[in-house]
Design a protein around this motif. Sequence first.
Motif, PDB file in Angstrom:
ATOM      1  N   MET A 158       0.620  -1.036   0.008  1.00 47.05           N
ATOM      2  CA  MET A 158      -0.065  -0.178   0.305  1.00 47.05           C
ATOM      3  C   MET A 158       0.573   1.617   0.126  1.00 47.05           C
ATOM      4  O   MET A 158       2.393   1.504   0.611  1.00 47.05           O
ATOM      5  CB  MET A 158      -0.611   0.122   1.125  1.00 47.05           C
ATOM      6  CG  MET A 158      -1.824   0.897   1.314  1.00 47.05           C
ATOM      7  SD  MET A 158      -2.805   1.523   3.008  1.00 47.05           S
ATOM      8  CE  MET A 158      -4.364   0.084   1.905  1.00 47.05           C
ATOM      9  N   ARG A 159       0.419   2.524  -0.862  1.00 48.22           N
ATOM     10  CA  ARG A 159       1.169   3.309  -0.457  1.00 48.22           C
ATOM     11  C   ARG A 159       1.185   4.025   0.290  1.00 48.22           C
ATOM     12  O   ARG A 159       0.379   4.564   1.499  1.00 48.22           O
ATOM     13  CB  ARG A 159       0.697   4.587  -2.262  1.00 48.22           C
ATOM     14  CG  ARG A 159       0.863   4.145  -3.543  1.00 48.22           C
ATOM     15  CD  ARG A 159       0.345   4.958  -4.263  1.00 48.22           C
ATOM     16  NE  ARG A 159      -0.264   3.703  -5.383  1.00 48.22           N
ATOM     17  CZ  ARG A 159      -1.088   4.581  -6.310  1.00 48.22           C
ATOM     18  NH1 ARG A 159      -2.071   5.698  -5.816  1.00 48.22           N
ATOM     19  NH2 ARG A 159      -2.080   3.316  -7.122  1.00 48.22           N
ATOM     20  N   LYS A 160       2.006   4.815   1.221  1.00 47.73           N
ATOM     21  CA  LYS A 160       2.668   5.925   2.582  1.00 47.73           C
ATOM     22  C   LYS A 160       1.472   7.341   1.383  1.00 47.73           C
ATOM     23  O   LYS A 160       1.800   7.984   1.147  1.00 47.73           O
ATOM     24  CB  LYS A 160       3.521   6.166   2.730  1.00 47.73           C
ATOM     25  CG  LYS A 160       3.736   6.242   3.852  1.00 47.73           C
ATOM     26  CD  LYS A 160       5.013   6.696   4.497  1.00 47.73           C
ATOM     27  CE  LYS A 160       5.499   7.570   5.665  1.00 47.73           C
ATOM     28  NZ  LYS A 160       6.771   8.079   6.391  1.00 47.73           N
ATOM     29  N   ARG A 161       0.370   8.021   2.880  1.00 52.61           N
ATOM     30  CA  ARG A 161      -0.311   8.366   2.736  1.00 52.61           C
ATOM     31  C   ARG A 161      -0.010   9.391   3.083  1.00 52.61           C
ATOM     32  O   ARG A 161      -0.025   9.356   4.628  1.00 52.61           O
ATOM     33  CB  ARG A 161      -1.893   8.054   2.637  1.00 52.61           C
ATOM     34  CG  ARG A 161      -2.098   7.077   1.422  1.00 52.61           C
ATOM     35  CD  ARG A 161      -3.721   7.768   1.398  1.00 52.61           C
ATOM     36  NE  ARG A 161      -3.861   7.075   0.119  1.00 52.61           N
ATOM     37  CZ  ARG A 161      -4.524   5.580  -0.251  1.00 52.61           C
ATOM     38  NH1 ARG A 161      -4.467   4.765   1.128  1.00 52.61           N
ATOM     39  NH2 ARG A 161      -4.843   4.833  -0.649  1.00 52.61           N
ATOM     40  N   ASN A 162       0.975  10.780   2.841  1.00 55.41           N
ATOM     41  CA  ASN A 162       1.645  11.817   3.955  1.00 55.41           C
ATOM     42  C   ASN A 162       0.888  13.256   3.883  1.00 55.41           C
ATOM     43  O   ASN A 162       1.860  13.784   4.201  1.00 55.41           O
ATOM     44  CB  ASN A 162       2.990  11.366   4.527  1.00 55.41           C
ATOM     45  CG  ASN A 162       3.470  11.314   2.817  1.00 55.41           C
ATOM     46  OD1 ASN A 162       3.145  11.258   1.657  1.00 55.41           O
ATOM     47  ND2 ASN A 162       4.643  11.170   2.820  1.00 55.41           N
TER      48      ASN A 162
END
Length: 106
Positions: free
Chosen positions: A1-5
């Motif tokens: 999963m992509r890191k959502r920052n």
Amino acid sequence: MRKRNFNINVRVTEGEKKRLTRAAKRCGISLSEYLRKVGLNKNLTEKPSAKLYEAYSNISDLLRDFSTLDCRYIEIRLKEIKRKILSAYHEKKDADSSGDNENLGD
């Protein structure tokens, strides 16, 4: 999963927030996930109600045992399933009439 920052702040009215939250709940996802999917034009589907899932399960059971069942029993079970489906339909219809299906841009 992509890191959502990264955060995106969106201002909405209280009514819009309630409608968005209910729509996300009907899909079985968080409000953040719902807004991401809507914003990225992803397909959204409502999760089936418990009554509808139960009716589906009853149909599956009936089909599995169909060849061994009495016709009268099958008729009774099908009528029960019909009632469950109609009940789930009317619940959905009532929920939709609460304003959730209005244009959120208004």
